[in-house]
Enzyme design. Structure first.
Site, PDB file in Angstrom:
ATOM      1  N   LYS A  22       0.827  -1.213   0.000  1.00  0.00           N
ATOM      2  CA  LYS A  22       0.000   0.000   0.000  1.00  0.00           C
ATOM      3  C   LYS A  22       0.860   1.262   0.000  1.00  0.00           C
ATOM      4  CE  LYS A  22      -1.635   1.492   4.201  1.00  0.00           C
ATOM      5  NZ  LYS A  22      -1.361   2.884   4.554  1.00  0.00           N
ATOM      6  N   ASN A  23       1.863   1.295   0.881  1.00  0.00           N
ATOM      7  CA  ASN A  23       2.622   2.543   1.053  1.00  0.00           C
ATOM      8  C   ASN A  23       3.620   2.804  -0.076  1.00  0.00           C
ATOM      9  OD1 ASN A  23       1.110   3.008   3.265  1.00  0.00           O
ATOM     10  ND2 ASN A  23       2.689   2.479   4.765  1.00  0.00           N
ATOM     11  N   ARG A  96      -4.552  10.535   5.021  1.00  0.00           N
ATOM     12  CA  ARG A  96      -3.502  11.527   5.144  1.00  0.00           C
ATOM     13  C   ARG A  96      -2.453  11.388   4.040  1.00  0.00           C
ATOM     14  NH1 ARG A  96       1.171  12.522   6.766  1.00  0.00           N
ATOM     15  NH2 ARG A  96       1.592  14.436   7.934  1.00  0.00           N
ATOM     16  N   CYS A 120      -3.741  12.753  13.634  1.00  0.00           N
ATOM     17  CA  CYS A 120      -4.609  11.582  13.716  1.00  0.00           C
ATOM     18  C   CYS A 120      -4.236  10.821  14.972  1.00  0.00           C
ATOM     19  CB  CYS A 120      -4.488  10.715  12.471  1.00  0.00           C
ATOM     20  SG  CYS A 120      -2.895   9.954  12.296  1.00  0.00           S
ATOM     21  N   ARG A 125       1.535  14.349  13.284  1.00  0.00           N
ATOM     22  CA  ARG A 125       1.708  14.227  11.844  1.00  0.00           C
ATOM     23  C   ARG A 125       1.774  15.560  11.085  1.00  0.00           C
ATOM     24  NH1 ARG A 125      -0.948   8.990   9.506  1.00  0.00           N
ATOM     25  NH2 ARG A 125       1.085   8.942   8.485  1.00  0.00           N
ATOM     26  N   PRO A 126       2.742  16.399  11.423  1.00  0.00           N
ATOM     27  CA  PRO A 126       2.903  17.663  10.696  1.00  0.00           C
ATOM     28  C   PRO A 126       3.466  17.411   9.289  1.00  0.00           C
ATOM     29  CG  PRO A 126       4.726  17.349  12.217  1.00  0.00           C
ATOM     30  CD  PRO A 126       3.801  16.183  12.419  1.00  0.00           C
ATOM     31  N   ILE A 127       3.452  18.448   8.434  1.00  0.00           N
ATOM     32  CA  ILE A 127       4.075  18.303   7.107  1.00  0.00           C
ATOM     33  C   ILE A 127       5.122  19.399   6.880  1.00  0.00           C
ATOM     34  CG2 ILE A 127       2.205  17.023   5.977  1.00  0.00           C
ATOM     35  CD1 ILE A 127       1.382  19.754   4.686  1.00  0.00           C
ATOM     36  N   ASP A 128       5.664  19.947   7.990  1.00  0.00           N
ATOM     37  CA  ASP A 128       6.639  21.034   7.857  1.00  0.00           C
ATOM     38  C   ASP A 128       7.848  20.639   7.010  1.00  0.00           C
ATOM     39  OD1 ASP A 128       6.993  19.310  10.181  1.00  0.00           O
ATOM     40  OD2 ASP A 128       8.770  20.498  10.631  1.00  0.00           O
ATOM     41  N   LEU A 129       8.284  19.368   7.113  1.00  0.00           N
ATOM     42  CA  LEU A 129       9.473  18.958   6.351  1.00  0.00           C
ATOM     43  C   LEU A 129       9.166  18.873   4.853  1.00  0.00           C
ATOM     44  CD1 LEU A 129      10.787  16.230   8.833  1.00  0.00           C
ATOM     45  CD2 LEU A 129      11.802  18.487   8.429  1.00  0.00           C
ATOM     46  N   ASP A 311       5.022   0.573  11.996  1.00  0.00           N
ATOM     47  CA  ASP A 311       3.783  -0.063  11.514  1.00  0.00           C
ATOM     48  C   ASP A 311       3.674  -1.532  11.941  1.00  0.00           C
ATOM     49  OD1 ASP A 311       3.054   2.324  10.399  1.00  0.00           O
ATOM     50  OD2 ASP A 311       3.588   1.781   8.336  1.00  0.00           O
ATOM     51  N   ILE A 333       9.103   6.673  16.556  1.00  0.00           N
ATOM     52  CA  ILE A 333       8.621   7.408  15.375  1.00  0.00           C
ATOM     53  C   ILE A 333       7.375   8.220  15.733  1.00  0.00           C
ATOM     54  CG2 ILE A 333       7.903   7.228  12.947  1.00  0.00           C
ATOM     55  CD1 ILE A 333      10.637   6.041  13.305  1.00  0.00           C
ATOM     56  N   ARG A 403      -8.826  -0.153   5.273  1.00  0.00           N
ATOM     57  CA  ARG A 403      -7.983   0.821   4.556  1.00  0.00           C
ATOM     58  C   ARG A 403      -6.694   0.180   4.070  1.00  0.00           C
ATOM     59  NH1 ARG A 403      -6.887   6.147   7.678  1.00  0.00           N
ATOM     60  NH2 ARG A 403      -5.539   6.211   5.866  1.00  0.00           N
TER      61      ARG A 403
HETATM   62  C1  EPZ Z   1       4.545   6.880   6.429  1.00  0.00           C
HETATM   63  O1  EPZ Z   1       3.821   7.979   6.966  1.00  0.00           O
HETATM   64  C2  EPZ Z   1       3.581   5.717   6.361  1.00  0.00           C
HETATM   65  N1  EPZ Z   1       2.441   6.068   5.512  1.00  0.00           N
HETATM   66  C3  EPZ Z   1       3.099   5.344   7.756  1.00  0.00           C
HETATM   67  O2  EPZ Z   1       2.295   4.175   7.649  1.00  0.00           O
HETATM   68  C4  EPZ Z   1       4.317   5.028   8.629  1.00  0.00           C
HETATM   69  O3  EPZ Z   1       3.887   4.779   9.947  1.00  0.00           O
HETATM   70  C5  EPZ Z   1       5.301   6.208   8.609  1.00  0.00           C
HETATM   71  O4  EPZ Z   1       5.655   6.544   7.241  1.00  0.00           O
HETATM   72  C6  EPZ Z   1       6.588   5.934   9.352  1.00  0.00           C
HETATM   73  O5  EPZ Z   1       7.235   4.831   8.811  1.00  0.00           O
HETATM   74  C7  EPZ Z   1       2.552   5.965   4.192  1.00  0.00           C
HETATM   75  O6  EPZ Z   1       3.596   5.651   3.642  1.00  0.00           O
HETATM   76  C8  EPZ Z   1       1.319   6.215   3.412  1.00  0.00           C
HETATM   77  P1  EPZ Z   1       6.711  10.239   8.409  1.00  0.00           P
HETATM   78  P2  EPZ Z   1       4.465   9.450   6.920  1.00  0.00           P
HETATM   79  O7  EPZ Z   1       6.564  11.540   7.715  1.00  0.00           O
HETATM   80  O8  EPZ Z   1       5.354   9.557   5.776  1.00  0.00           O
HETATM   81  C9  EPZ Z   1       7.458  13.421  11.852  1.00  0.00           C
HETATM   82  C10 EPZ Z   1       0.342   2.870   7.912  1.00  0.00           C
HETATM   83  O9  EPZ Z   1      -0.196   2.351   8.920  1.00  0.00           O
HETATM   84  N2  EPZ Z   1       7.299  14.413  10.793  1.00  0.00           N
HETATM   85  O10 EPZ Z   1       7.854   9.377   8.005  1.00  0.00           O
HETATM   86  O11 EPZ Z   1       3.362  10.404   7.057  1.00  0.00           O
HETATM   87  C11 EPZ Z   1       6.180  12.641  12.136  1.00  0.00           C
HETATM   88  O12 EPZ Z   1       5.327  13.342  13.018  1.00  0.00           O
HETATM   89  C12 EPZ Z   1       0.889   4.279   7.987  1.00  0.00           C
HETATM   90  O13 EPZ Z   1       0.423   2.289   6.822  1.00  0.00           O
HETATM   91  C13 EPZ Z   1       7.603  15.729  11.036  1.00  0.00           C
HETATM   92  O14 EPZ Z   1       7.996  16.091  12.151  1.00  0.00           O
HETATM   93  O15 EPZ Z   1       5.340   9.437   8.234  1.00  0.00           O
HETATM   94  C14 EPZ Z   1       6.727  11.359  12.705  1.00  0.00           C
HETATM   95  O16 EPZ Z   1       7.052  11.541  14.074  1.00  0.00           O
HETATM   96  C15 EPZ Z   1       0.572   4.962   9.268  1.00  0.00           C
HETATM   97  N3  EPZ Z   1       7.442  16.639  10.022  1.00  0.00           N
HETATM   98  C16 EPZ Z   1       8.000  11.128  11.927  1.00  0.00           C
HETATM   99  O17 EPZ Z   1       8.368  12.437  11.401  1.00  0.00           O
HETATM  100  C17 EPZ Z   1       7.038  16.274   8.772  1.00  0.00           C
HETATM  101  O18 EPZ Z   1       6.925  17.131   7.900  1.00  0.00           O
HETATM  102  C18 EPZ Z   1       7.884  10.164  10.759  1.00  0.00           C
HETATM  103  O19 EPZ Z   1       6.738  10.487   9.950  1.00  0.00           O
HETATM  104  C19 EPZ Z   1       6.739  14.928   8.534  1.00  0.00           C
HETATM  105  C20 EPZ Z   1       6.879  14.003   9.556  1.00  0.00           C
END
Ligand code: EPZ
Length: 424
Positions: A22-23, A96, A120, A125-129, A311, A333, A403
């Site tokens: 999926k991912n 998301r 969630c 889950r911010p998107i600042d990066l 996960d 994480i 999902r």
């Molecule tokens: C991906 O989410 C996966 N989703 C998640 O799987 C998975 O848990 C996660 O990566 C971690 O491996 C998909 O691929 C669709 P991140 P993603 O950005 O990319 C912080 C599932 O169950 N962060 O790597 O959204 C964040 O808060 C899902 O299949 C920032 O601070 O996760 C977290 O602590 C759930 N700023 C860490 O980084 C940002 O801009 C990692 O999040 C982005 C993230």
């Protein structure tokens, strides 16, 4: 709404084929926005998140068809859809991961308007990066009325670090990498995520004509190209689905033979299961999980790839709840990702949470009751616990499970579980 009902105590035995990831599928489908001409993608699972992604892409002008061989054909016609730049709240709130259209849209259409994804239950889950990376490539970004609006006439290569408080970002890396492939000049992404799903997206883009190197490392170098073309591609197997079925075999002391598994993507999961006492063997074609041993408690820490995936945390928690002795899980994480522990406690588990750790005193038996799913992987953990609990477990709010897992009750019942889906 449906619920899942499980009579626990049945040993699982038999063969199962693991679906495509999926991912990996979600960002690869979004990356089709960048391509000229049709792409045929094999191995896309039939799950709700993929159907949501199809709606998002159709809304952006994508023509998407299910082909007879099970693959998905995706075409975006250049020129016809220039004005379609919005991923609306109604769809983004359902998933998301739809934020992964941001980079491709911005790069190909010069503008993107994507509903700001909220937090969630697994965390903030911010998107600042993501935004930091896209800004560094030369885009203007503003946030109005709950939408991120990004615009740029042509993105320009640069050097960017995607390091955040909890390590790097998986979808952020996918977004910035997808945006950079058509940018002018060279982009270097430091502290990039190297998860197999990010690697799969990079391989897909390279097959389409991109020039990405460093795949699988934490530094990606992307030389911008002028155009990308459609491709035939097969998605990697889902390592989280495979890990979930491994634990289903382990927790029921069964024997499951799995097809379509990339063990090299599951090294940390397999090592930890072996440490607990689960036997995992492979003959190159099949991976077999077999469990006659007495299990040992274990300490687990989730970290970015190649570490143990967050996960898989809920599924390991379910298993460790049934292993006498003290186990500690540290979640690095998403430190708050422990909502499932409250539901497992309702089944008799002894778990103390002190963020970011959960301490488990394993008990030889859980008991069935009513439990509620809070997110996809929490749901997987509860199903696993239900497979061994004494009596009947009723799992509510299973739309979260749908999902990410295709027909989980059907596939587990084919392996011998007593599990059904019923209307509430
Ligand atoms: C991906 O989410 C996966 N989703 C998640 O799987 C998975 O848990 C996660 O990566 C971690 O491996 C998909 O691929 C669709 P991140 P993603 O950005 O990319 C912080 C599932 O169950 N962060 O790597 O959204 C964040 O808060 C899902 O299949 C920032 O601070 O996760 C977290 O602590 C759930 N700023 C860490 O980084 C940002 O801009 C990692 O999040 C982005 C993230």
């Amino acid at each position: 709404m449906d619920k899942i009902v499980i009579e626990g105590g049945h040993r699982l035995e038999g063969k199962i084929r693991i679906n495509g990831a999926k991912n990996a599928a979600l960002p690869i489908m979004a990356a089709c926005l960048l391509l000229h001409g049709p792409s045929r993608i094999k191995g896309i699972p039939n799950i709700v998140d993929i159907r949501t992604q199809i709606r998002i892409l159709e809304n952006l002008g994508g023509e998407i068809q299910h082909l007879e061989d099970g693959s998905l054909e995706i075409i975006f016609r250049d020129g016809e859809n220039k004005e379609k730049i919005t991923a609306p709240y109604d769809l983004v709130r359902k998933m998301r991961a739809s934020v992964c259209v941001l980079g491709p849209l911005l790069s190909k259409r010069g503008k993107a308007k994507v509903s700001y994804p909220g937090g969630c239950v697994i965390g903030q889950r911010p998107i600042d990066l993501h935004l930091k990376g896209l800004k560094a490539l030369g885009s203007d970004i503003e946030t109005t009325e709950g939408y991120v609006i990004a615009s740029a006439s042509r993105l320009k290569g640069t050097r960017i670090s995607l390091k955040g408080q909890y390590g790097t970002t998986v979808l952020g890396t996918s977004n910035v990498m997808s945006a950079a492939v058509l940018a002018e000049g060279t982009t270097i992404i430091d502290d990039a995520a190297c998860e197999p799903e990010v690697q799969d997206l990079a391989h897909f883009l390279n097959k389409a004509g991109a020039r990405i190197s460093g795949i699988g490392s934490n530094t990606l170098t992307i030389e911008g190209v002028k155009e990308l073309h459609g491709v035939d591609y097969e998605i990697i197997p889902d390592r989280i689905e495979a890990g979930t079925f491994m634990i289903a075999g382990a927790i029921t002391k069964g024997e499951i033979i799995m097809e379509n598994v990339r063990n090299d993507h599951l090294t940390a999961t397999i090592e930890k299961l072996r440490e607990i006492g689960v036997e995992i063997t492979t003959n190159g074609k099949h991976t077999t999980v077999k469990s006659n041993n007495k299990y040992r408690p274990a300490d687990i820490t989730t970290t970015p790839y190649p570490g143990l995936p967050t996960d898989m945390q809920a599924q390991f928690m379910a298993l460790l709840c049934t292993v006498p002795g003290k186990s500690v899980i540290t979640e690095k994480i998403f430190p708050d990702r422990f909502i499932h522990s409250a539901e497992l406690r309702r089944m008799g588990a002894d778990i103390q949470v002190n963020v970011p750790c959960a301490t488990i005193n394993g008990t030889p038996s859980l008991s069935g009751t009513h439990v509620m799913v809070s997110d996809l992987r929490a749901g997987a953990g509860l199903v696993l616990a239900g497979l061994v609990a004494k009596g009947t477990t009723h799992i509510h709010r299973i739309y979260h499970l749908d999902r990410g897992y295709e027909q989980i009750e059907k596939r587990l019942s084919q392996l011998g579980a007593n599990i059904t889906r019923v209307k509430e």
